[in-house]
Design a protein around this motif. Structure first.
Motif, PDB file in Angstrom:
ATOM      1  N   HIS A 152       9.509 -21.593  21.901  1.00  0.00           N
ATOM      2  CA  HIS A 152       9.978 -22.428  23.019  1.00  0.00           C
ATOM      3  C   HIS A 152       9.772 -21.675  24.328  1.00  0.00           C
ATOM      4  N   ALA A 153       8.903 -22.210  25.193  1.00  0.00           N
ATOM      5  CA  ALA A 153       8.585 -21.538  26.460  1.00  0.00           C
ATOM      6  C   ALA A 153       9.855 -21.293  27.268  1.00  0.00           C
ATOM      7  N   GLY A 154       9.994 -20.072  27.782  1.00  0.00           N
ATOM      8  CA  GLY A 154      11.120 -19.751  28.660  1.00  0.00           C
ATOM      9  C   GLY A 154      12.429 -19.485  27.946  1.00  0.00           C
ATOM     10  N   LYS A 155      12.437 -19.502  26.611  1.00  0.00           N
ATOM     11  CA  LYS A 155      13.686 -19.270  25.877  1.00  0.00           C
ATOM     12  C   LYS A 155      13.707 -17.862  25.287  1.00  0.00           C
ATOM     13  N   ALA A 156      14.920 -17.331  25.153  1.00  0.00           N
ATOM     14  CA  ALA A 156      15.105 -15.998  24.599  1.00  0.00           C
ATOM     15  C   ALA A 156      15.944 -16.109  23.323  1.00  0.00           C
ATOM     16  N   PRO A 157      15.828 -15.107  22.441  1.00  0.00           N
ATOM     17  CA  PRO A 157      16.685 -15.114  21.259  1.00  0.00           C
ATOM     18  C   PRO A 157      18.158 -15.268  21.639  1.00  0.00           C
ATOM     19  N   TYR A 158      18.870 -16.040  20.864  1.00  0.00           N
ATOM     20  CA  TYR A 158      20.302 -16.342  20.986  1.00  0.00           C
ATOM     21  C   TYR A 158      20.607 -17.393  22.047  1.00  0.00           C
TER      22      TYR A 158
ATOM     23  N   TYR B 219      18.264 -33.060  15.486  1.00  0.00           N
ATOM     24  CA  TYR B 219      19.412 -33.110  14.579  1.00  0.00           C
ATOM     25  C   TYR B 219      20.661 -32.438  15.150  1.00  0.00           C
ATOM     26  N   GLY B 220      20.571 -31.883  16.385  1.00  0.00           N
ATOM     27  CA  GLY B 220      21.767 -31.284  16.986  1.00  0.00           C
ATOM     28  C   GLY B 220      21.471 -29.942  17.625  1.00  0.00           C
ATOM     29  N   PRO B 221      22.538 -29.231  18.088  1.00  0.00           N
ATOM     30  CA  PRO B 221      22.355 -27.926  18.735  1.00  0.00           C
ATOM     31  C   PRO B 221      21.820 -26.887  17.757  1.00  0.00           C
ATOM     32  N   GLN B 222      20.985 -25.991  18.257  1.00  0.00           N
ATOM     33  CA  GLN B 222      20.346 -24.989  17.401  1.00  0.00           C
ATOM     34  C   GLN B 222      20.309 -23.662  18.153  1.00  0.00           C
ATOM     35  N   VAL B 223      20.815 -22.607  17.529  1.00  0.00           N
ATOM     36  CA  VAL B 223      20.647 -21.259  18.087  1.00  0.00           C
ATOM     37  C   VAL B 223      19.190 -20.854  17.897  1.00  0.00           C
ATOM     38  N   LEU B 224      18.603 -20.222  18.904  1.00  0.00           N
ATOM     39  CA  LEU B 224      17.239 -19.698  18.763  1.00  0.00           C
ATOM     40  C   LEU B 224      17.307 -18.240  18.324  1.00  0.00           C
ATOM     41  N   TRP B 225      16.497 -17.904  17.339  1.00  0.00           N
ATOM     42  CA  TRP B 225      16.537 -16.578  16.715  1.00  0.00           C
ATOM     43  C   TRP B 225      15.269 -15.802  17.025  1.00  0.00           C
ATOM     44  N   PRO B 226      15.335 -14.490  16.887  1.00  0.00           N
ATOM     45  CA  PRO B 226      14.074 -13.717  16.861  1.00  0.00           C
ATOM     46  C   PRO B 226      13.235 -14.219  15.670  1.00  0.00           C
TER      47      PRO B 226
END
Ligand code: VGL
Ligand code: ZN
Length: 198
Positions: free
Chosen positions: A60-66, A73-80
């Protein structure tokens, strides 16, 4: 009552030195091995993502882990990036007993949907088949151990209790990520779902 040990995601990437290391994740391995003989059935789960999985911040462009995002389907934490299929990080910890387990359930293969639970993907509808396996083996009681207490163990335990299994989480054989209070929230959610925490 026939019982199964469900060992969640004891993989290199969740152990110290891994891409999504859970503090002390490796310290539970010998204790898990020691409990295996107490169960009729032993199941391992393995987080098993394709490269470029939608739960990876790098997708995801511009996003960082966590960071958090909203997926259909809902909110999602982004992971390494972690547990990429076939990588060293996706392999089980080298000391985990791989002789006794009856079944390995892989999860997280759909590029568009994360899968914390051993039973359903995070859309809460796509099954992994584990429920049918356990029922056809006559299993009614589950003990859950592994990584991480507040994500995959939590989601697996709540789903199992909701499906009607008698569920215990042995917290001494789990370790947590604990992101923004996620461990306390997970304990509350598991207790509310009828899971026994020991
Ligand atoms: C897990 C985050 C992402 C886990 C898996 O095993 O708890 N957590 N993928
Ligand atoms: Zn994952």
């Amino acid at each position: 009552m026939a019982k199964a040990l469900i060992v969640i995601d004891v993989q290199n990437d969740f152990c110290p030195g891994g891409a999504l290391a859970v503090p002390e994740g490796d310290l539970i391995v010998s204790g898990i091995n020691a409990r295996i003989a107490d169960f009729d059935v032993v199941v391992l789960t393995q987080d098993w993502h394709p490269a470029g999985h939608s739960s990876f911040a790098s997708s995801h462009a511009g996003k960082a882990p966590y960071d958090m995002i909203n997926l259909p389907y809902g909110p999602q934490v982004l992971w390494p990036d972690h547990c990429v299929q076939g990588s060293t990080g996706s392999a089980f910890h080298k000391d985990l007993n791989m002789t006794r387990p009856d079944l390995v359930i892989r999860k997280g293969m759909n590029p568009a949907i994360d899968s914390y639970s051993a039973f359903f993907e995070n859309d809460q509808t796509t099954p992994t088949g584990l429920e049918g396996y356990l029922r056809s083996r006559g299993i009614q009681a589950l003990t859950m151990v592994g990584l991480a207490t507040d994500f995959c163990v939590n989601f697996s335990a709540v789903d199992a209790a909701t499906l009607g299994f008698n569920v215990t989480v042995d917290q001494t054989l789990c370790r947590a990520i604990d992101l923004n209070g996620s461990l306390a929230a997970a304990r509350d959610g598991m207790t509310a779902a009828g899971v026994t925490l020991t």
